[in-house]
Design a protein around this motif. Structure first.
Motif, PDB file in Angstrom:
ATOM      1  N   TRP A  82      10.395  15.794  20.214  1.00  0.00           N
ATOM      2  CA  TRP A  82       9.882  15.883  18.830  1.00  0.00           C
ATOM      3  C   TRP A  82       9.606  17.337  18.475  1.00  0.00           C
ATOM      4  CZ3 TRP A  82       4.575  17.147  17.561  1.00  0.00           C
ATOM      5  CH2 TRP A  82       4.216  16.900  16.219  1.00  0.00           C
ATOM      6  N   ASN A  83       9.172  18.067  19.476  1.00  0.00           N
ATOM      7  CA  ASN A  83       8.809  19.463  19.279  1.00  0.00           C
ATOM      8  C   ASN A  83       9.968  20.406  19.602  1.00  0.00           C
ATOM      9  OD1 ASN A  83       6.907  21.273  18.434  1.00  0.00           O
ATOM     10  ND2 ASN A  83       5.600  21.138  20.235  1.00  0.00           N
ATOM     11  N   ILE A 126      13.732  10.203  17.329  1.00  0.00           N
ATOM     12  CA  ILE A 126      13.422  11.313  18.211  1.00  0.00           C
ATOM     13  C   ILE A 126      14.412  11.297  19.377  1.00  0.00           C
ATOM     14  CG2 ILE A 126      11.652  12.271  19.738  1.00  0.00           C
ATOM     15  CD1 ILE A 126       9.631  10.846  17.815  1.00  0.00           C
ATOM     16  N   GLY A 157       8.199  21.588   4.757  1.00  0.00           N
ATOM     17  CA  GLY A 157       8.846  20.925   5.892  1.00  0.00           C
ATOM     18  C   GLY A 157       7.922  20.159   6.813  1.00  0.00           C
ATOM     19  N   ALA A 158       6.619  20.193   6.567  1.00  0.00           N
ATOM     20  CA  ALA A 158       5.737  19.393   7.419  1.00  0.00           C
ATOM     21  C   ALA A 158       5.893  17.927   7.034  1.00  0.00           C
ATOM     22  CB  ALA A 158       4.288  19.829   7.244  1.00  0.00           C
ATOM     23  N   TYR A 159       5.815  17.049   7.989  1.00  0.00           N
ATOM     24  CA  TYR A 159       5.879  15.619   7.690  1.00  0.00           C
ATOM     25  C   TYR A 159       5.122  14.875   8.766  1.00  0.00           C
ATOM     26  CZ  TYR A 159       9.290  15.076  11.416  1.00  0.00           C
ATOM     27  OH  TYR A 159       9.885  15.046  12.646  1.00  0.00           O
ATOM     28  N   PHE A 160       4.862  13.629   8.507  1.00  0.00           N
ATOM     29  CA  PHE A 160       4.095  12.804   9.434  1.00  0.00           C
ATOM     30  C   PHE A 160       5.027  11.817  10.112  1.00  0.00           C
ATOM     31  CE2 PHE A 160       0.643  10.091  10.863  1.00  0.00           C
ATOM     32  CZ  PHE A 160      -0.312  11.036  11.173  1.00  0.00           C
ATOM     33  N   THR A 161       5.077  11.868  11.430  1.00  0.00           N
ATOM     34  CA  THR A 161       5.975  10.998  12.182  1.00  0.00           C
ATOM     35  C   THR A 161       5.291   9.674  12.487  1.00  0.00           C
ATOM     36  OG1 THR A 161       6.981  12.929  13.213  1.00  0.00           O
ATOM     37  CG2 THR A 161       7.306  10.808  14.308  1.00  0.00           C
ATOM     38  N   ARG A 162       5.934   8.598  12.127  1.00  0.00           N
ATOM     39  CA  ARG A 162       5.417   7.273  12.490  1.00  0.00           C
ATOM     40  C   ARG A 162       6.592   6.324  12.603  1.00  0.00           C
ATOM     41  NH1 ARG A 162       3.592   8.220   7.171  1.00  0.00           N
ATOM     42  NH2 ARG A 162       1.373   8.349   7.544  1.00  0.00           N
ATOM     43  N   MET A 192       0.849  -1.190   0.000  1.00  0.00           N
ATOM     44  CA  MET A 192       0.000   0.000   0.000  1.00  0.00           C
ATOM     45  C   MET A 192       0.893   1.251   0.000  1.00  0.00           C
ATOM     46  SD  MET A 192      -3.117   0.842   2.523  1.00  0.00           S
ATOM     47  CE  MET A 192      -2.166   1.198   3.979  1.00  0.00           C
ATOM     48  N   HIS A 197       0.179  25.224   9.411  1.00  0.00           N
ATOM     49  CA  HIS A 197       1.437  24.780  10.025  1.00  0.00           C
ATOM     50  C   HIS A 197       1.518  25.123  11.503  1.00  0.00           C
ATOM     51  CE1 HIS A 197       2.420  28.993   9.482  1.00  0.00           C
ATOM     52  NE2 HIS A 197       3.581  28.829  10.066  1.00  0.00           N
ATOM     53  N   ARG A 198       0.588  25.874  12.018  1.00  0.00           N
ATOM     54  CA  ARG A 198       0.597  26.166  13.450  1.00  0.00           C
ATOM     55  C   ARG A 198      -0.224  25.146  14.246  1.00  0.00           C
ATOM     56  NH1 ARG A 198       4.852  28.620  14.561  1.00  0.00           N
ATOM     57  NH2 ARG A 198       3.989  29.317  16.551  1.00  0.00           N
ATOM     58  N   TYR A 249       3.899   7.360   3.626  1.00  0.00           N
ATOM     59  CA  TYR A 249       3.493   6.033   4.055  1.00  0.00           C
ATOM     60  C   TYR A 249       3.839   4.984   3.002  1.00  0.00           C
ATOM     61  CZ  TYR A 249       0.729   2.403   6.282  1.00  0.00           C
ATOM     62  OH  TYR A 249       0.331   1.253   6.910  1.00  0.00           O
ATOM     63  N   THR A 250       4.523   3.955   3.415  1.00  0.00           N
ATOM     64  CA  THR A 250       4.705   2.800   2.536  1.00  0.00           C
ATOM     65  C   THR A 250       5.000   1.567   3.371  1.00  0.00           C
ATOM     66  OG1 THR A 250       5.991   1.787   0.769  1.00  0.00           O
ATOM     67  CG2 THR A 250       7.161   3.352   2.164  1.00  0.00           C
ATOM     68  N   THR A 277      12.582  18.770  10.915  1.00  0.00           N
ATOM     69  CA  THR A 277      11.993  20.097  11.049  1.00  0.00           C
ATOM     70  C   THR A 277      11.136  20.067  12.301  1.00  0.00           C
ATOM     71  OG1 THR A 277      10.104  19.411   9.719  1.00  0.00           O
ATOM     72  CG2 THR A 277      11.878  20.574   8.568  1.00  0.00           C
ATOM     73  N   LEU A 278      10.930  21.212  12.878  1.00  0.00           N
ATOM     74  CA  LEU A 278      10.064  21.277  14.047  1.00  0.00           C
ATOM     75  C   LEU A 278       8.693  21.783  13.624  1.00  0.00           C
ATOM     76  CD1 LEU A 278      12.554  22.819  16.641  1.00  0.00           C
ATOM     77  CD2 LEU A 278      12.083  20.408  16.139  1.00  0.00           C
ATOM     78  N   PRO A 279       7.661  21.278  14.272  1.00  0.00           N
ATOM     79  CA  PRO A 279       6.311  21.741  13.950  1.00  0.00           C
ATOM     80  C   PRO A 279       6.229  23.272  14.031  1.00  0.00           C
ATOM     81  CG  PRO A 279       6.215  19.889  15.461  1.00  0.00           C
ATOM     82  CD  PRO A 279       7.665  20.237  15.305  1.00  0.00           C
ATOM     83  N   GLY A 280       5.491  23.836  13.090  1.00  0.00           N
ATOM     84  CA  GLY A 280       5.255  25.276  13.146  1.00  0.00           C
ATOM     85  C   GLY A 280       6.301  26.125  12.464  1.00  0.00           C
ATOM     86  N   HIS A 315       2.461  19.307  10.975  1.00  0.00           N
ATOM     87  CA  HIS A 315       3.234  18.177  11.469  1.00  0.00           C
ATOM     88  C   HIS A 315       2.287  17.204  12.163  1.00  0.00           C
ATOM     89  CE1 HIS A 315       6.924  20.328  10.637  1.00  0.00           C
ATOM     90  NE2 HIS A 315       7.641  19.332  11.105  1.00  0.00           N
ATOM     91  N   GLY A 316       2.516  15.918  11.929  1.00  0.00           N
ATOM     92  CA  GLY A 316       1.665  14.913  12.557  1.00  0.00           C
ATOM     93  C   GLY A 316       2.509  13.876  13.270  1.00  0.00           C
TER      94      GLY A 316
END
Ligand code: TPP
Ligand code: SF4
Ligand code: MG
Lengths: 351, 613
Positions: B283-284, B312, B446-451, A1, A58-59, B461-462, B437-440, A81-82
């Motif tokens: 992380w932040n 992290i 630069g936003a990304y999803f942490t997993r 997937m 982004h905030r 996702y993969t 990158t840091l949130p905000g 960010h997630g």
């Protein structure tokens, strides 16, 4: 997937908000949940709420645990960010993130298994700490991702797809949140966008621990007649205590509501909540009566929805901890390192 | 009757007390008075998991030559606890001394005839002087200190000054304490031929050294190293680290005008939450740590894995003890090596630092915060109860005013805005460490999803196998980088060429150093290597391969460091002879000497006999 990326082409005529963003700027990647899953409607409501509030995406930091519900942050706010953390532990990660930077908006997304079963402890403690956040539980009464086992919000006596019967009493997270000191407590239904979007908007503007329990039917494992988390049940047994109109102060228009049925609540940041009362005897400022009311209606087989409790000036964790105004993650050597002189004093005191 | 032991500035005094009887401050006063005389000393609390009523001991090692580890044996026993009388008497060296409360007569059968018995009527003096039972109890401790001061020829003004310092602010207590001290002294001078064979002579050997516990020093290291978030759950022997952080911050970390806090401390609901908060904060972009012990590490396992895979930073102080909760919570061990090194599910391994004393605990605490940020991974500071909760005499703490925090690879707004490519798990510099990158930070970049690991180099996702393998290989690359930047091992060569080596780490250091001198005096020469970090520096493999046999000295049952060394360096386990001490008390020099000498006698019978005197 593999991750499905949505094309980022904007239609020139898409409506924009105060920041010039379109609805699309608040979306995420395409959902991989089952078609018709209640969780997708909640994602849509979150997108709508953030768009309408003109929040810079982004905030916002979106954090979740593990489950179908906890996967959803991928499907909204792609510019935020997630953090998909571990099962039942989103609250502690969110608390830590909030400690590091008090200036962001924190959105915690969880499931009923994530929050009421494995994570009940963390749910309780982050609420009682007054973490400034919006905590949404996408409540379907089952473990969706692991294929249909009971969660701790499942109805007593209900049977699972594979035949097991639940003999345990259900946990009502709304009642718990009230009891634990949440300063904003609401319940809604994934299928009722008109009610849900204003509730999310107001929760975001609220300073302190805001909790929303959203009944969100699982079409794969829990949408059968008799389940209190099914579409039909909620539609038939919904007891809405009020309907919320949320408005940011700058465009507060005095709406023309019948006297005696509208109540205005000023939020911490000056924005206004207008509560259109459906149940005339309901007062959302009384924690104790909220609990009583909730339990009375529940005994009558009704699911109470709406804003159940709000306390505008409750404060939050940073207030209690008396931390500095600048986010802790912006402090450097100059603010943090006491330097050699104090160290010499420490040495001298230990001789 | 053997000759009474005669020694100046080299002996062990042990106090046997009842927990909660107020003896702790009198005993600490004794140790500090020795230091104020310029004589090096160390002290160790041996205490039960209980608040009041059970036996507790305080052992003071006095040694002119700076051998401040536990030696083994006792030269002067101050036996104040009838419950442990037999065992306390048995521990005294032949020719040693026993000081006890002789108010109630004891049958001769309860003593040994090869020791020197000093019966002081402590209770009688107290009862004569004080009417309040609480005072009788408390001042009894100061009275035996007074007796000791005469017996050992201590510097009385030094003790008096210390009493003054201790009760500063509660000045009304100074006089009665000084009086009690005098009562004890007067009795001893009148009744006995003071001083005894054991004597203290003022020296100038303490220098600028300080007397601190590892937990206090590590907490200060966290303050200096820029930690702003501490989340913890109380557990002995780590609690005093978090509590010390609180105390240091209160004094050193307030915004000057507003007095608001430049730190946040959360006593979490459990260790799962503590480590979760640390991970969220790091992380932040805040520097964050937790302090715990073995059972807490067990609870943190899942999160530690997440931090490893999601990359992290997190700093974890593990103040090791004799594990489980109903194990030996107040005793010391080095028994979490494996559970920390490979903490969690899946293929994980972690950076461990092994400070040898409170001074290094301070330095490593700050270093750990840098390393965690640089390597974007959990870093464990592996202390133990002996280092954490006992006061050690160590060099003063130092901080280079020019030192900058190493915040690692973080892309800021300018980087992103200028269009620099960002892929959260891209190895741009070839060291396995990606940029974060840091949130905000930036509205559109630069936003990304942490997993965990279901991701590609761009954090998309993969679940594809090759992407997983690619990521896991890069993590190994990163571990190689860690090897180069963690504290290097320290080698010390014997005065003579030798085929034998010894590896040790952590709180074993002082006992080991003394053992080496004792062995050398017996003609046994060992090169040594003090391991200070995992992953293992190449020096360690070199050291092992350049010696025929290595003694690996550690404080656990299973030879955990030996397992880690054999596994990670792929060396033949037969080369590494385990020397294991794990009864919960700190390892002693005598134990090491005997174990190594016995082993050498077995492995190299003929040649060694010639070597022994
Ligand atoms: C420690 C741990 N135990 C078990 C699981 C397996 N697991 C994944 S999701 C889940 C239940 C999720 O239920 P819920 O939070 O209600 O989310 P839903 O899928 O119903 O939205 C479980 C048990 C896990 N990921 N981690
Ligand atoms: S299994 Fe249930 S909860 Fe999960 S995606 Fe499908 S409908 Fe939604
Ligand atoms: Mg569920």
């Amino acid at each position: 997937m593999t991750y499905i990326v949505k094309p980022r082409l904007h239609h020139p005529k898409l409506p924009t908000n105060a920041l010039g963003y379109t609805h699309r700027d608040y979306e995420g990647s395409v959902s991989t949940l089952c078609a018709g899953c209640g969780h997708d409607s909640i994602s849509a409501a979150i997108i709508q709420a953030c768009f309408e509030l003109s929040l810079p995406p982004h905030r916002i930091a979106k954090l979740s645990g593990i489950g179908c519900s906890s996967k959803t942050p991928t499907y909204f706010l792609g510019q935020s960010h997630g953090f998909n953390s571990v099962h039942g532990r989103m609250p502690s990660v969110l608390t830590g993130a909030n400690l590091a930077n008090r200036d962001l908006i924190y959105l915690g997304v969880s499931g009923d298994g994530d929050s009421a079963s494995i994570g009940l402890g963390q749910f309780a403690h982050c609420i009682r700490r007054g973490v400034d956040m919006v905590y949404i539980v996408e409540n379907n009464g089952v473990y969706g991702l692991t294929k249909g086992q009971f969660s701790a919000t499942a109805d007593k006596g209900s049977s699972a797809k594979r035949g097991a019967v639940n003999s345990d009493s259900p946990i009502d997270l709304v009642a718990m949140a009230l009891q634990l000191g949440a300063s904003y407590v609401a319940r809604s239904f994934s299928g009722d966008k008109a009610q849900l979007v204003p509730l999310i908007k107001a929760a975001i503007q609220h300073k302190g621990a805001a909790f929303i329990d959203v009944v969100s039917p699982c079409v794969a494992f829990n949408n059968h007649p008799g389940s209190t988390k099914s579409f039909d049940y909620v539609r038939d047994h919904n007891e809405a205590v009020n309907q919320l109109d949320y408005m940011v102060e700058r465009d507060a228009i005095v709406a023309d509501y019948a006297p005696g049925t509208v109540e205005t609540v000023m939020q911490h940041d000056g924005s206004m909540l207008r509560l259109r009362k459906l149940a005339l005897d309901y007062d959302p400022h009384e924690r104790i009566s909220a609990l009583t009311y909730l339990q009375q209606r529940q005994a009558a087989g009704e699911v109470v929805t709406g804003l159940l409790f709000v306390e505008a000036d409750h404060g939050d964790m940073h207030g209690y901890l008396d931390t500095v105004d600048s986010p802790l993650n912006t402090l450097g050597e100059a603010e943090l390192c006491p330097g050699p002189d104090l160290l010499e004093r420490y040495n001298a005191a230990h001789r | 009757m053997p000759q009474p032991i005669k020694s100046v500035n080299d002996f062990v005094v042990k106090f046997a007390n009842v927990n909660g009887s107020g003896s702790a401050s009198a005993n600490a006063l004794f140790a500090k008075s020795v230091l104020r005389m310029g004589i090096p000393a160390s002290s160790r609390n041996i205490f039960p998991s209980n608040i009041q009523g059970l036996p507790t001991w305080f052992e003071v090692r006095i040694n002119d030559h700076d051998h401040l580890g536990r030696r083994g044996g006792v030269d002067m026993m101050v036996a104040m606890n009838p419950q442990t009388w037999e065992q306390d008497i048995a521990e005294i060296e032949p020719g040693g001394y026993l000081l006890y409360d002789a108010t109630k007569p004891m049958p001769a059968s309860r003593f040994r005839d090869d020791i020197n018995v000093i019966g002081a009527p402590l209770t009688e003096i107290c009862n004569r002087t004080y009417s309040d039972p609480r005072q009788r109890q408390l001042f009894k401790n100061i009275i035996y200190l007074g007796v000791l001061s005469a017996l050992l020829d201590m510097d009385v003004p030094a003790i008096e000054t210390l009493i003054g310092e201790q009760f500063r602010g509660k000045d009304s207590l100074i006089k009665p304490n000084l009086h009690a001290l005098q009562l004890g002294r007067d009795w001893a001078i009148q009744a006995l031929d003071c001083p005894l064979g054991l004597r203290l002579e003022p020296r100038d050997k303490v220098g600028d050294r300080i007397f601190v516990s590892g937990n206090d020093a590590a907490a200060l290291g966290a303050v200096y190293g820029g930690a702003t978030v501490c989340a913890w759950y109380p557990i002995t022997p780590s609690s005093s680290l978090a509590e010390a952080f609180q105390a240091h911050c209160q004094r050193m970390r307030r915004e000057p005008d507003s007095k608001k806090r430049r730190y946040a401390i959360i006593q979490a609901e459990d260790e799962l939450a503590s480590i979760g908060m640390v991970i969220g904060a790091a992380w932040n972009g805040a520097r964050a740590f937790t302090a715990t012990s073995g059972p807490g590490i067990s609870l943190m396992q899942e999160f530690i894995g997440l931090a490893y895979f999601a990359e992290i930073p997190a700093v974890i102080f593990d103040i090791q003890r004799g594990s489980p909760s109903t194990g030996m919570p107040t005793r010391t061990q080095q028994a979490d090596i494996i559970s920390a090194a490979y903490a969690s599910h899946g293929d994980t391994k972690h950076v461990l630092l092994f400070p040898q004393d409170p001074n290094e605990s301070f330095t490593f605490a700050a270093d750990a915060l840098d390393l965690a940020d640089r390597l974007q991974t959990p870093v464990f500071v592996m202390m133990d109860l002996d280092i954490g909760m006992n006061d050690w005499l160590v060099p003063p703490l130092k901080w280079d005013p020019a030192r900058q925090y190493d915040r690692g690879k973080i892309m800021n707004f300018e980087d992103l805005d200028s269009g620099k490519e960002f892929g959260r798990y891209l190895d741009v510099d070839g060291d396995g460490i990606p940029y974060r990158t840091l949130p905000g930070t930036h509205p559109t970049r630069g936003a990304y999803f942490t997993r965990g690991t279901t991701k590609d180099r761009y954090a998309r996702y993969t679940e594809e196998g090759p992407a997983y393998v690619d990521n896991m290989q890069r993590l190994l690359e990163k571990f190689e980088t860690a090897k180069r930047i963690v504290p290097r091992p320290i080698r010390r060569d014997a005065i003579e060429q030798t085929r034998y080596g010894a590896i040790y780490f952590g709180s074993t250091a002082p006992a080991m150093e003394e053992a080496l001198d004792l062995l050398e005096a017996r003609g046994i020469h060992l090169d040594t290597l003090r391991v200070r970090a995992f992953p293992f520096h190449d020096d360690i493999l070199d050291f092992i391969t350049s010696h025929e046999r290595i003694f690996l000295v550690e404080q656990n049952r299973d030879g955990q460091m030996r397992t880690l060394v054999t596994t990670e360096l792929e060396v033949d386990p037969a080369r590494l002879v385990p020397i294991l001490h794990y009864d919960g008390t700190p390892i002693t020099a005598r134990f090491i000497v005997k174990a190594i000498a016995d082993m050498l006698a077995v492995v190299t019978l003929a040649p060694l006999r010639k070597a022994l005197p």
